[in-house]
Design a protein around this motif. Sequence first.
Motif, mmCIF file in Angstrom:
data_model
loop_
_atom_site.group_PDB
_atom_site.id
_atom_site.type_symbol
_atom_site.label_atom_id
_atom_site.label_comp_id
_atom_site.label_asym_id
_atom_site.label_seq_id
_atom_site.Cartn_x
_atom_site.Cartn_y
_atom_site.Cartn_z
ATOM 1 N N SER A 209 36.908 47.893 42.638
ATOM 2 C CA SER A 209 36.619 46.479 42.497
ATOM 3 C C SER A 209 35.346 46.186 40.925
ATOM 4 C CB SER A 209 35.396 46.061 43.439
ATOM 5 O OG SER A 209 33.794 47.480 43.393
ATOM 6 N N GLU A 210 34.949 47.248 39.855
ATOM 7 C CA GLU A 210 34.511 46.917 38.833
ATOM 8 C C GLU A 210 35.135 46.151 37.877
ATOM 9 O OE1 GLU A 210 31.301 46.279 36.698
ATOM 10 O OE2 GLU A 210 31.880 47.186 38.591
ATOM 11 N N PHE A 211 36.646 46.419 38.182
ATOM 12 C CA PHE A 211 38.142 45.499 37.992
ATOM 13 C C PHE A 211 38.355 43.953 37.715
ATOM 14 C CE2 PHE A 211 38.391 50.186 36.972
ATOM 15 C CZ PHE A 211 37.276 50.280 35.786
ATOM 16 N N TYR A 212 37.436 43.641 38.965
ATOM 17 C CA TYR A 212 37.927 42.470 39.213
ATOM 18 C C TYR A 212 38.214 41.081 38.334
ATOM 19 C CZ TYR A 212 36.757 37.958 42.542
ATOM 20 O OH TYR A 212 37.603 37.214 42.708
ATOM 21 N N GLN A 213 39.440 40.451 37.988
ATOM 22 C CA GLN A 213 39.452 39.733 37.373
ATOM 23 C C GLN A 213 39.648 39.747 35.978
ATOM 24 O OE1 GLN A 213 35.989 36.737 37.949
ATOM 25 N NE2 GLN A 213 37.668 35.775 39.252
ATOM 26 N N GLU A 214 40.028 40.932 35.756
ATOM 27 C CA GLU A 214 40.375 42.415 33.954
ATOM 28 C C GLU A 214 41.616 42.393 33.963
ATOM 29 O OE1 GLU A 214 38.295 42.894 31.835
ATOM 30 O OE2 GLU A 214 35.340 42.702 32.890
ATOM 31 N N SER A 215 42.642 41.242 34.245
ATOM 32 C CA SER A 215 44.178 41.298 33.898
ATOM 33 C C SER A 215 44.241 42.733 33.003
ATOM 34 C CB SER A 215 44.129 39.999 33.779
ATOM 35 O OG SER A 215 44.171 38.970 32.384
ATOM 36 N N ASP A 216 44.261 42.493 32.111
ATOM 37 C CA ASP A 216 44.437 43.459 30.832
ATOM 38 C C ASP A 216 43.978 44.780 31.376
ATOM 39 O OD1 ASP A 216 41.790 42.906 30.950
ATOM 40 O OD2 ASP A 216 42.226 43.165 28.339
ATOM 41 N N ILE A 217 43.184 44.698 32.641
ATOM 42 C CA ILE A 217 43.195 46.870 32.749
ATOM 43 C C ILE A 217 43.958 47.315 33.614
ATOM 44 C CG2 ILE A 217 41.274 48.390 33.833
ATOM 45 C CD1 ILE A 217 39.613 46.835 32.261
ATOM 46 N N GLU A 218 44.647 47.759 33.838
ATOM 47 C CA GLU A 218 45.626 48.659 34.994
ATOM 48 C C GLU A 218 45.230 49.598 35.485
ATOM 49 O OE1 GLU A 218 49.717 48.582 33.365
ATOM 50 O OE2 GLU A 218 49.238 48.168 31.516
ATOM 51 N N THR A 219 45.804 50.234 37.062
ATOM 52 C CA THR A 219 44.379 51.001 37.485
ATOM 53 C C THR A 219 46.337 51.489 37.942
ATOM 54 O OG1 THR A 219 44.915 49.431 39.407
ATOM 55 C CG2 THR A 219 42.618 50.377 38.179
ATOM 56 N N LEU A 220 45.489 52.765 38.015
ATOM 57 C CA LEU A 220 46.479 53.745 38.867
ATOM 58 C C LEU A 220 45.979 53.844 40.475
ATOM 59 C CD1 LEU A 220 49.048 55.696 39.448
ATOM 60 C CD2 LEU A 220 47.972 57.374 37.797
ATOM 61 N N THR A 221 46.143 54.049 41.875
ATOM 62 C CA THR A 221 45.232 54.056 42.930
ATOM 63 C C THR A 221 45.528 55.993 43.498
ATOM 64 O OG1 THR A 221 45.961 52.296 44.059
ATOM 65 C CG2 THR A 221 44.871 53.960 45.195
ATOM 66 N N LEU A 222 44.050 55.863 43.313
ATOM 67 C CA LEU A 222 43.537 57.397 43.915
ATOM 68 C C LEU A 222 43.998 57.810 45.099
ATOM 69 C CD1 LEU A 222 41.874 58.941 40.609
ATOM 70 C CD2 LEU A 222 44.649 59.054 40.597
ATOM 71 N N ASP A 223 42.525 57.322 45.633
ATOM 72 C CA ASP A 223 42.335 57.116 46.888
ATOM 73 C C ASP A 223 42.164 55.297 47.451
ATOM 74 O OD1 ASP A 223 41.565 58.224 49.547
ATOM 75 O OD2 ASP A 223 39.365 57.869 48.459
ATOM 76 N N GLN A 224 41.561 55.427 49.340
ATOM 77 C CA GLN A 224 41.565 54.430 49.589
ATOM 78 C C GLN A 224 41.220 54.134 50.939
ATOM 79 O OE1 GLN A 224 44.369 50.991 49.326
ATOM 80 N NE2 GLN A 224 46.068 53.433 49.206
ATOM 81 N N GLY A 225 40.207 53.296 51.283
ATOM 82 C CA GLY A 225 39.480 53.901 52.619
ATOM 83 C C GLY A 225 38.741 52.344 52.680
ATOM 84 N N LYS A 226 38.082 52.982 53.852
ATOM 85 C CA LYS A 226 37.110 51.016 54.645
ATOM 86 C C LYS A 226 35.807 51.911 54.081
ATOM 87 C CE LYS A 226 40.302 50.492 58.038
ATOM 88 N NZ LYS A 226 40.389 50.293 60.270
ATOM 89 N N TYR A 227 34.597 51.171 54.395
ATOM 90 C CA TYR A 227 33.796 51.651 54.543
ATOM 91 C C TYR A 227 32.389 51.894 55.364
ATOM 92 C CZ TYR A 227 32.859 50.440 49.096
ATOM 93 O OH TYR A 227 32.698 50.448 47.714
ATOM 94 N N LEU A 228 32.421 52.150 55.651
ATOM 95 C CA LEU A 228 31.471 52.767 57.016
ATOM 96 C C LEU A 228 30.301 52.190 57.365
ATOM 97 C CD1 LEU A 228 33.103 56.531 57.931
ATOM 98 C CD2 LEU A 228 34.466 54.497 58.533
ATOM 99 N N ALA A 229 29.962 52.776 58.749
ATOM 100 C CA ALA A 229 27.793 52.832 58.658
ATOM 101 C C ALA A 229 27.339 53.236 58.852
ATOM 102 C CB ALA A 229 27.963 51.197 60.220
ATOM 103 N N GLY A 230 26.217 54.061 57.596
ATOM 104 C CA GLY A 230 25.661 55.285 57.703
ATOM 105 C C GLY A 230 23.889 54.312 58.316
ATOM 106 N N VAL A 231 23.753 55.695 59.271
ATOM 107 C CA VAL A 231 22.261 55.251 60.298
ATOM 108 C C VAL A 231 21.926 56.473 60.072
ATOM 109 C CG1 VAL A 231 23.102 52.603 61.222
ATOM 110 C CG2 VAL A 231 23.454 55.524 62.363
ATOM 111 N N GLY A 232 20.151 56.819 60.678
ATOM 112 C CA GLY A 232 19.318 57.591 60.544
ATOM 113 C C GLY A 232 19.625 58.179 62.444
ATOM 114 N N SER A 233 18.998 59.411 62.869
ATOM 115 C CA SER A 233 18.491 60.016 63.566
ATOM 116 C C SER A 233 18.449 58.861 65.375
ATOM 117 C CB SER A 233 18.169 61.310 63.772
ATOM 118 O OG SER A 233 17.117 61.045 63.450
#
Length: 292
Positions: free
Chosen positions: A145-169
Amino acid sequence: MNLNSLKYFVDVVKLGSFTAAGKKNLVAQTSISQQIQQLENYFDCLLIDRSQNPVKPTKEGQVLFTESEKLLNQFQILEKNVRKSTTRKIRIQYSSIMDIQLLDKLLDKVTKKQDFNFEIEKVSLSNISKYLNQNKYDFAITFDSEFYQESDIETLTLDQGKYLAGVGSHHPFYNLSSLTMQQVYSSLLIMLSPQKIGKSYQLMLNRSLDKKYHPQISYLADDVESELLLIQQKKLLGFFPEHYPLNLNNNLIKLIPIVDNPHRYKIVLAYKQENLSQVGKLFLKAAKEIVP
């Protein structure tokens, strides 16, 4: 005569002022004047018409200006090519514990194929894109996400997934096995500050608003440790990547999947192809052979 003299001369012509050229080059106006005078002595002619405001090049000065621009541009190309061919350390920046763990795995595999020297540094996520563009680092490992709209920066995906909700006890959702988006956005939320997570903050807000949800962000934390403490003590809900490596159970934090969750993440190896040295290109080639 030297390249600096020609650069000062070009700046004087472009800016129309000795003073402005001095400010641009962080030198005194008198130094600029002396350098121009040396050029005039060298070529034995007047190069700048000082009677005008802004100052203008003479006929001879215009010829020198045109040729100097060509020479300076050619020297920049020469310097860039020489630097690229020089063997040096590969400079890598990262911003989080997830990044460094993925980097460790990547380097372990890459160095089995070929030996490289590395210079690794942790930086704020909000600075990563800027530093990559400024060529302070060859590579960055962080959220894409840090390279959003940065067309001249190329990327190679190392890991991906979903965000989870974190709550306390103590949170009423603690014993649930999943949450709806409505439940998530009915809760008081905590997020890392925009200064900490860069563009990810605004992109997450935009995705929520696109789904007609309005986040109730009660706290902004400057680090994960503070976020974990506030989640537990203030009964807040936070967001964590599903592959987050910290043992959250020790902090009495539970991660819960979110149904119809629009929030995804990728952690990538980012780079600008045009800035890579020969050794940087070899490292990238080795990384691409390893990453699925």
